[in-house]
Design a protein around this motif. Structure first.
Motif, PDB file in Angstrom:
ATOM      1  N   ASN A 196      13.850  13.568   0.805  1.00 35.35           N
ATOM      2  CA  ASN A 196      13.604  12.643   2.087  1.00 35.35           C
ATOM      3  C   ASN A 196      12.410  13.094   2.773  1.00 35.35           C
ATOM      4  O   ASN A 196      11.493  12.322   3.403  1.00 35.35           O
ATOM      5  N   GLU A 197      12.654  14.527   3.370  1.00 34.96           N
ATOM      6  CA  GLU A 197      11.554  14.963   4.074  1.00 34.96           C
ATOM      7  C   GLU A 197      10.233  15.245   3.570  1.00 34.96           C
ATOM      8  O   GLU A 197       9.128  14.981   4.168  1.00 34.96           O
ATOM      9  N   GLN A 198      10.241  15.317   2.314  1.00 34.68           N
ATOM     10  CA  GLN A 198       8.589  15.552   1.540  1.00 34.68           C
ATOM     11  C   GLN A 198       7.976  14.177   1.519  1.00 34.68           C
ATOM     12  O   GLN A 198       6.825  14.316   1.989  1.00 34.68           O
ATOM     13  N   LEU A 199       8.932  13.254   1.393  1.00 36.35           N
ATOM     14  CA  LEU A 199       8.085  11.976   1.431  1.00 36.35           C
ATOM     15  C   LEU A 199       7.429  11.390   2.817  1.00 36.35           C
ATOM     16  O   LEU A 199       6.458  11.021   2.890  1.00 36.35           O
ATOM     17  N   LEU A 200       8.287  12.092   3.907  1.00 38.76           N
ATOM     18  CA  LEU A 200       7.671  11.660   5.283  1.00 38.76           C
ATOM     19  C   LEU A 200       6.536  12.737   5.591  1.00 38.76           C
ATOM     20  O   LEU A 200       5.704  12.181   6.134  1.00 38.76           O
ATOM     21  N   ARG A 201       6.511  13.912   5.165  1.00 33.87           N
ATOM     22  CA  ARG A 201       5.367  14.792   5.171  1.00 33.87           C
ATOM     23  C   ARG A 201       4.164  14.436   4.689  1.00 33.87           C
ATOM     24  O   ARG A 201       3.141  14.543   5.105  1.00 33.87           O
ATOM     25  N   GLN A 202       4.246  13.633   3.634  1.00 32.99           N
ATOM     26  CA  GLN A 202       3.016  13.422   2.812  1.00 32.99           C
ATOM     27  C   GLN A 202       2.580  11.813   3.244  1.00 32.99           C
ATOM     28  O   GLN A 202       1.646  11.356   2.645  1.00 32.99           O
ATOM     29  N   ALA A 225      -1.945  11.034   7.336  1.00 32.34           N
ATOM     30  CA  ALA A 225      -1.368  11.514   5.897  1.00 32.34           C
ATOM     31  C   ALA A 225      -0.985  10.130   5.408  1.00 32.34           C
ATOM     32  O   ALA A 225      -0.069   9.248   5.804  1.00 32.34           O
ATOM     33  N   GLY A 226      -1.314   9.719   4.183  1.00 34.20           N
ATOM     34  CA  GLY A 226      -0.733   8.715   3.229  1.00 34.20           C
ATOM     35  C   GLY A 226      -1.063   7.357   3.986  1.00 34.20           C
ATOM     36  O   GLY A 226      -2.047   7.084   4.330  1.00 34.20           O
ATOM     37  N   LEU A 227      -0.029   6.517   4.321  1.00 31.65           N
ATOM     38  CA  LEU A 227      -0.030   5.288   4.561  1.00 31.65           C
ATOM     39  C   LEU A 227      -0.366   5.216   6.394  1.00 31.65           C
ATOM     40  O   LEU A 227      -0.803   4.193   6.864  1.00 31.65           O
ATOM     41  N   TRP A 228      -0.370   6.492   6.782  1.00 30.57           N
ATOM     42  CA  TRP A 228      -1.022   6.592   8.403  1.00 30.57           C
ATOM     43  C   TRP A 228      -2.600   6.677   8.418  1.00 30.57           C
ATOM     44  O   TRP A 228      -2.976   6.862   9.494  1.00 30.57           O
ATOM     45  N   ASN A 229      -3.020   6.704   7.370  1.00 32.45           N
ATOM     46  CA  ASN A 229      -4.549   7.406   7.252  1.00 32.45           C
ATOM     47  C   ASN A 229      -5.436   5.987   8.089  1.00 32.45           C
ATOM     48  O   ASN A 229      -6.325   6.329   8.613  1.00 32.45           O
ATOM     49  N   LYS A 259      12.198  11.872  12.692  1.00 28.84           N
ATOM     50  CA  LYS A 259      10.843  11.176  13.648  1.00 28.84           C
ATOM     51  C   LYS A 259      10.068  12.312  13.828  1.00 28.84           C
ATOM     52  O   LYS A 259       8.958  11.863  14.201  1.00 28.84           O
ATOM     53  N   GLN A 260      10.417  13.452  14.441  1.00 27.74           N
ATOM     54  CA  GLN A 260       9.352  14.526  14.407  1.00 27.74           C
ATOM     55  C   GLN A 260       8.359  14.833  13.156  1.00 27.74           C
ATOM     56  O   GLN A 260       7.306  14.731  13.068  1.00 27.74           O
ATOM     57  N   LEU A 261       9.202  14.644  11.908  1.00 23.75           N
ATOM     58  CA  LEU A 261       8.243  14.568  10.936  1.00 23.75           C
ATOM     59  C   LEU A 261       7.157  13.400  10.534  1.00 23.75           C
ATOM     60  O   LEU A 261       6.236  13.750  10.159  1.00 23.75           O
ATOM     61  N   GLU A 262       7.860  12.281  10.955  1.00 25.81           N
ATOM     62  CA  GLU A 262       6.906  11.144  10.909  1.00 25.81           C
ATOM     63  C   GLU A 262       5.729  11.226  11.959  1.00 25.81           C
ATOM     64  O   GLU A 262       4.645  10.822  11.475  1.00 25.81           O
ATOM     65  N   GLN A 263       6.014  11.713  13.187  1.00 30.26           N
ATOM     66  CA  GLN A 263       4.971  11.964  14.048  1.00 30.26           C
ATOM     67  C   GLN A 263       4.010  13.066  13.226  1.00 30.26           C
ATOM     68  O   GLN A 263       2.680  12.894  13.956  1.00 30.26           O
ATOM     69  N   GLU A 264       4.308  14.102  12.862  1.00 32.69           N
ATOM     70  CA  GLU A 264       3.465  14.856  12.379  1.00 32.69           C
ATOM     71  C   GLU A 264       2.473  14.382  11.135  1.00 32.69           C
ATOM     72  O   GLU A 264       1.171  14.709  11.188  1.00 32.69           O
ATOM     73  N   ALA A 265       3.143  13.461  10.312  1.00 31.33           N
ATOM     74  CA  ALA A 265       2.424  12.943   9.410  1.00 31.33           C
ATOM     75  C   ALA A 265       1.288  11.796  10.016  1.00 31.33           C
ATOM     76  O   ALA A 265       0.356  11.838   9.315  1.00 31.33           O
ATOM     77  N   PRO A 305       0.871  -1.166  -0.048  1.00 30.32           N
ATOM     78  CA  PRO A 305      -0.022   0.075  -0.084  1.00 30.32           C
ATOM     79  C   PRO A 305       0.871   1.214  -0.047  1.00 30.32           C
ATOM     80  O   PRO A 305       1.833   1.404   0.750  1.00 30.32           O
ATOM     81  N   TYR A 306       0.645   2.087  -0.929  1.00 29.37           N
ATOM     82  CA  TYR A 306       1.290   3.433  -1.018  1.00 29.37           C
ATOM     83  C   TYR A 306       2.648   3.179  -1.568  1.00 29.37           C
ATOM     84  O   TYR A 306       3.204   4.447  -1.879  1.00 29.37           O
ATOM     85  N   GLY A 307       2.864   2.222  -2.157  1.00 27.43           N
ATOM     86  CA  GLY A 307       4.217   2.061  -2.930  1.00 27.43           C
ATOM     87  C   GLY A 307       4.236   2.708  -4.329  1.00 27.43           C
ATOM     88  O   GLY A 307       5.162   3.505  -4.426  1.00 27.43           O
ATOM     89  N   PRO A 308       2.941   2.459  -4.898  1.00 29.30           N
ATOM     90  CA  PRO A 308       3.007   3.216  -6.274  1.00 29.30           C
ATOM     91  C   PRO A 308       2.912   4.605  -6.177  1.00 29.30           C
ATOM     92  O   PRO A 308       3.553   5.240  -6.878  1.00 29.30           O
ATOM     93  N   GLU A 309       2.154   5.123  -5.203  1.00 29.41           N
ATOM     94  CA  GLU A 309       1.997   6.469  -5.148  1.00 29.41           C
ATOM     95  C   GLU A 309       3.397   7.086  -4.662  1.00 29.41           C
ATOM     96  O   GLU A 309       3.623   8.191  -4.687  1.00 29.41           O
TER      97      GLU A 309
END
Length: 291
Positions: free
Chosen positions: A126-132, A162-166, A151-157, A79-83
């Motif tokens: 790298n950071e944009q992929l985490l934010r999305q 966002a994305g795979l965290w939906n 890790k802060q960026l991941e927590q924000e996502a 999931p979300y690999g192609p995206e």
């Protein structure tokens, strides 16, 4: 006869030396360097692509993150690999060229170059992929310089779903903790606007700082100490920026040593930019949190 043999031997040695120089030069030119823009040459997936270095292509693997897999060898895409792959391709196509920055270890076991990737518009891929929400943090020692920020960026996502965290069911990749030194008795303070870092030795013993590293985490810049001893109760100050001194200066506090970091704009004054100090064994010896 001996004379001719000597001449022939000299010619062979000279030819070998020239070939050696040529090979060394060629090899050096084919290695990606920091602060250099490289043309994007090909796309692999969300966290891997290729750049043109000289006459060759070099595979780049994004540092500190891992994107879901796309369909490979009859294995269904995650999931979300192609995206993630489509997003990376889009940003790289728009940029055309990228600039690379590195951590302690340059290559992974597949001989891919591990890099932080800057786009032409200043964004960090790298950071944009985490934010999305299209990547998870993946920290593999000894490359730990950006661990806290990423890790802060991941927590924000996660918080934004966002994305795979939906789904709320995804879990982070298990943490890889930075190895910390035993209590060093070092205190560190940073005056970001003045670009001034002060390190104090609160112990009763001298500390040898040779080959220790001071890191601006978000700025991804590193200062390596030369042979310098920090006496008991002593301080050392590292000055950078446009107004840095041109040599040793007397500091307001008696006993403070001053060092010059020949780089401008080390510290980010608009976002959190922690400072970390590592000893010569790559152990975290002190940190300034920037809160």
């Amino acid at each position: 006869m001996i004379k001719y043999l000597r001449i022939a031997l000299l010619l062979v040695l000279a030819s070998a030396a020239m070939m050696g120089c040529s090979l060394t030069s060629g090899q050096t030119s084919q290695v990606a360097k920091s602060n250099t823009w490289y043309e994007v040459a090909d796309y692999v997936d969300g966290d891997t692509f290729k750049v043109k270095v000289g006459d060759e292509m070099e595979t780049i693997r994004l540092l500190y993150i891992d994107t879901p897999e796309i369909n490979k060898s009859n294995t269904p895409a995650e999931p979300y690999g192609p995206e993630a792959a489509a997003y990376t391709r889009k940003l790289l196509q728009e940029s055309g060229e990228v600039r690379l920055a590195f951590d302690k270890e340059l290559k992974d076991r597949y001989e891919r170059t591990l890099a932080i990737v800057e786009l032409k518009d200043g964004q960090i891929l790298n950071e944009q992929l985490l934010r999305q929400g299209l990547a998870k943090v993946l920290i593999i020692e000894p490359n730990v310089k950006m661990e806290n920020i990423y890790k802060q960026l991941e927590q924000e996502a996660k918080g934004n779903k966002a994305g795979l965290w939906n789904s709320g069911k995804e879990a982070s990749i298990p943490e890889v903790h930075v190895k910390k030194a035993t209590d060093t008795g070092l205190l560190m303070e940073v005056d970001k606007p003045a670009e001034l870092v002060t390190i104090a030795n609160t112990t009763s013993s001298p500390i040898d700082l040779e080959d220790w590293k001071l890191v601006s985490v978000r700025g991804n810049q590193t200062y390596t100490f030369d042979a310098i001893e920090l006496p008991p109760g002593g301080k050392v100050t590292v000055k950078s920026g446009k107004n840095k001194a041109t040599g040793n200066e007397a500091m307001p506090d008696e006993g403070t040593q001053m060092l010059i970091w020949e780089v401008d704009n080390v510290w980010n004054n608009y976002e959190e930019d922690p400072a970390e100090l590592y000893n010569d064994k790559n152990e975290l010896a002190a940190i300034w949190e920037d809160k």
